[in-house]
Design a protein around this motif. Structure first.
Motif, PDB file in Angstrom:
ATOM      1  N   SER A   1     -39.009 -20.013  -1.774  1.00 13.75           N
ATOM      2  CA  SER A   1     -39.421 -18.812  -0.908  1.00 13.75           C
ATOM      3  C   SER A   1     -39.469 -19.173   0.466  1.00 13.75           C
ATOM      4  O   SER A   1     -39.607 -20.373   1.109  1.00 13.75           O
ATOM      5  CB  SER A   1     -40.587 -17.940  -1.234  1.00 13.75           C
ATOM      6  OG  SER A   1     -41.774 -18.845  -0.929  1.00 13.75           O
ATOM      7  N   LEU A   2     -39.136 -18.129   1.478  1.00 13.79           N
ATOM      8  CA  LEU A   2     -39.164 -18.534   2.968  1.00 13.79           C
ATOM      9  C   LEU A   2     -40.250 -17.611   3.594  1.00 13.79           C
ATOM     10  O   LEU A   2     -40.210 -16.235   3.333  1.00 13.79           O
ATOM     11  CB  LEU A   2     -37.743 -18.291   3.478  1.00 13.79           C
ATOM     12  CG  LEU A   2     -36.685 -19.176   3.005  1.00 13.79           C
ATOM     13  CD1 LEU A   2     -35.445 -18.496   3.069  1.00 13.79           C
ATOM     14  CD2 LEU A   2     -36.611 -20.316   3.683  1.00 13.79           C
ATOM     15  N   TRP A   3     -41.182 -17.818   4.271  1.00 13.80           N
ATOM     16  CA  TRP A   3     -42.154 -17.065   5.060  1.00 13.80           C
ATOM     17  C   TRP A   3     -41.744 -17.053   6.624  1.00 13.80           C
ATOM     18  O   TRP A   3     -41.199 -18.294   7.204  1.00 13.80           O
ATOM     19  CB  TRP A   3     -43.505 -17.874   4.864  1.00 13.80           C
ATOM     20  CG  TRP A   3     -43.893 -17.756   3.502  1.00 13.80           C
ATOM     21  CD1 TRP A   3     -43.551 -18.455   2.457  1.00 13.80           C
ATOM     22  CD2 TRP A   3     -44.969 -16.681   3.085  1.00 13.80           C
ATOM     23  NE1 TRP A   3     -44.521 -18.185   1.475  1.00 13.80           N
ATOM     24  CE2 TRP A   3     -45.043 -16.928   1.680  1.00 13.80           C
ATOM     25  CE3 TRP A   3     -45.381 -15.712   3.487  1.00 13.80           C
ATOM     26  CZ2 TRP A   3     -46.003 -16.178   0.881  1.00 13.80           C
ATOM     27  CZ3 TRP A   3     -46.335 -14.799   2.809  1.00 13.80           C
ATOM     28  CH2 TRP A   3     -46.698 -15.362   1.534  1.00 13.80           C
ATOM     29  N   PHE A   4     -41.694 -15.715   7.312  1.00 15.12           N
ATOM     30  CA  PHE A   4     -41.278 -15.803   8.494  1.00 15.12           C
ATOM     31  C   PHE A   4     -41.989 -14.674   9.248  1.00 15.12           C
ATOM     32  O   PHE A   4     -42.722 -13.788   8.648  1.00 15.12           O
ATOM     33  CB  PHE A   4     -39.781 -15.573   8.508  1.00 15.12           C
ATOM     34  CG  PHE A   4     -39.285 -14.244   7.644  1.00 15.12           C
ATOM     35  CD1 PHE A   4     -39.116 -13.222   8.168  1.00 15.12           C
ATOM     36  CD2 PHE A   4     -39.076 -14.405   6.230  1.00 15.12           C
ATOM     37  CE1 PHE A   4     -38.900 -12.132   7.420  1.00 15.12           C
ATOM     38  CE2 PHE A   4     -38.598 -13.461   5.655  1.00 15.12           C
ATOM     39  CZ  PHE A   4     -38.460 -12.458   6.094  1.00 15.12           C
ATOM     40  N   THR A   5     -42.331 -14.752  10.636  1.00 17.81           N
ATOM     41  CA  THR A   5     -42.808 -13.993  11.467  1.00 17.81           C
ATOM     42  C   THR A   5     -42.157 -12.849  11.819  1.00 17.81           C
ATOM     43  O   THR A   5     -40.797 -13.033  12.156  1.00 17.81           O
ATOM     44  CB  THR A   5     -43.633 -14.509  12.770  1.00 17.81           C
ATOM     45  OG1 THR A   5     -42.524 -15.283  13.281  1.00 17.81           O
ATOM     46  CG2 THR A   5     -44.565 -15.644  12.072  1.00 17.81           C
ATOM     47  N   GLU A   6     -42.583 -11.474  12.033  1.00 21.29           N
ATOM     48  CA  GLU A   6     -41.762 -10.705  12.353  1.00 21.29           C
ATOM     49  C   GLU A   6     -42.230 -10.104  13.758  1.00 21.29           C
ATOM     50  O   GLU A   6     -43.261  -9.236  13.657  1.00 21.29           O
ATOM     51  CB  GLU A   6     -41.492  -9.321  11.400  1.00 21.29           C
ATOM     52  CG  GLU A   6     -40.905  -9.920  10.055  1.00 21.29           C
ATOM     53  CD  GLU A   6     -40.775  -8.567   8.974  1.00 21.29           C
ATOM     54  OE1 GLU A   6     -40.959  -7.461   9.220  1.00 21.29           O
ATOM     55  OE2 GLU A   6     -39.897  -8.880   7.910  1.00 21.29           O
ATOM     56  N   ILE A   7     -42.212 -10.668  14.801  1.00 23.21           N
ATOM     57  CA  ILE A   7     -42.746 -10.502  16.151  1.00 23.21           C
ATOM     58  C   ILE A   7     -42.726  -9.020  16.486  1.00 23.21           C
ATOM     59  O   ILE A   7     -43.688  -8.512  16.797  1.00 23.21           O
ATOM     60  CB  ILE A   7     -42.404 -11.399  17.141  1.00 23.21           C
ATOM     61  CG1 ILE A   7     -43.335 -11.467  18.325  1.00 23.21           C
ATOM     62  CG2 ILE A   7     -41.164 -11.329  17.825  1.00 23.21           C
ATOM     63  CD1 ILE A   7     -43.185 -12.706  19.205  1.00 23.21           C
ATOM     64  N   GLY A   8     -41.722  -8.449  16.157  1.00 22.25           N
ATOM     65  CA  GLY A   8     -41.539  -6.860  16.685  1.00 22.25           C
ATOM     66  C   GLY A   8     -42.372  -5.912  15.846  1.00 22.25           C
ATOM     67  O   GLY A   8     -42.506  -4.989  16.217  1.00 22.25           O
ATOM     68  N   ALA A   9     -42.373  -6.444  14.532  1.00 19.94           N
ATOM     69  CA  ALA A   9     -42.919  -5.345  13.506  1.00 19.94           C
ATOM     70  C   ALA A   9     -44.303  -5.654  13.385  1.00 19.94           C
ATOM     71  O   ALA A   9     -45.129  -4.814  12.765  1.00 19.94           O
ATOM     72  CB  ALA A   9     -42.092  -5.305  12.292  1.00 19.94           C
TER      73      ALA A   9
END
Length: 295
Positions: free
Chosen positions: A196-204
């Protein structure tokens, strides 16, 4: 809010700007000083040293340990890639594309370093000898940002301006995975051992997860203005991230349980983070310090 042990270690002034941090091959913590053109090192006994890169305006940004046991880093303002040995010897390499704006960098599965070129809209590759190749992206002005090596042996990266993730094989085949949230603006990304990949959604104001089957899950944060920026996984598989907009560090367990930690200094501007050799989470604070969080 949780009340763990949070301790800050002032190292420099805000004019230096600790930005990204990683665990070096020597067991020390290495970090970029984005505003002063330096690389910092904090060894396990607390000794802090700094290394001048020869250009105070070069903008060292993200760094990683390479296959040669040196630290490799992007120089966003100088538009080049840097290398520093644990003894402090510095080398600079010009990327394939002038004015490319290199940002994220990671060690690839092929013995090379892979990096994003935000302005040139390309993914770059540099081998330990300094030979550079580049790969154009199929979406214009996508602003490729952070990059990581996935469990599938490919490189995965965020496309901040395209609200998508990208995947590139070591032979240069690119695939784009759009995110369902418009304006998600992903930045940080980390790969888990389960694929799996974890990522930040800075705009959301959210954390995203893409599993190895392609299933997407979004974890909205309590404050939509939290501006999650960087992300890292600890040895337990928990996802840690910085909340640049709310001066916090967050942790998501695999089941989605969220814990948030306030930083003592207001406006600390937390950016990169990593699990240190002591098991604690270390965070680069652009205000001029490192923070250590012991849950």
């Amino acid at each position: 809010m949780a009340t763990p042990t949070v301790r800050e270690f002032p190292l420099t002034g805000p004019e230096s700007g600790p930005y990204a941090i990683t665990l070096g091959p020597d067991g020390a913590l290495w970090f970029t000083l984005v505003h002063s053109g330096r690389i910092g090192r904090l060894d396990p006994d607390g000794t802090h040293t700094g290394h001048d890169l020869g250009d105070p305006e070069c903008g060292p940004t993200v760094l990683t340990t390479g296959p040669d046991d040196a630290l490799w880093f992007t120089e966003y303002k100088a538009h080049r890639i840097g290398r520093i040995t644990t003894a402090g010897a510095v080398t600079h390499f010009d990327p394939l594309t002038p004015g490319s704006g290199p940002y994220g960098i990671t060690a690839g599965p092929d013995g090379a370093l892979w990096f994003t070129e935000t302005v040139a809209n390309r993914i770059g590759r540099i081998d330990p000898a300094g030979r550079v190749t580049g790969f154009a992206l199929p979406i214009a002005d996508a602003f490729p940002s952070a990059i990581t090596t996935g469990a599938d042996g490919a490189l995965w990266f965020t496309l901040n301006a395209a609200d998508a993730l990208g995947r590139i094989t070591t032979t240069g085949e690119v695939t784009v995975h759009p995110l369902p949230t418009r304006g998600a603006a992903p930045v940080g990304i980390a790969a888990a051992a389960d694929g799996s990949l974890w990522f930040t959604e800075i705009g959301a104001g959210a954390i995203g997860r893409l599993d190895r089957t392609g299933e997407y899950r979004q974890f909205p944060l309590p404050d939509p203005q939290s501006r999650p920026h960087a992300v890292a996984l600890d040895t337990a598989g928990d996802c840690w991230f910085t909340e640049w907009g709310t001066n916090r560090v967050g942790r998501l367990a695999g089941d989605g349980t969220l814990t948030e930690y306030d930083l003592p200094t207001p406006g600390a501007e937390p950016h990169g983070l990593v699990q240190g050799p002591d098991g604690a989470i270390w965070v680069a604070l652009e205000v001029g310090a490192l923070a250590r969080i012991t849950p």
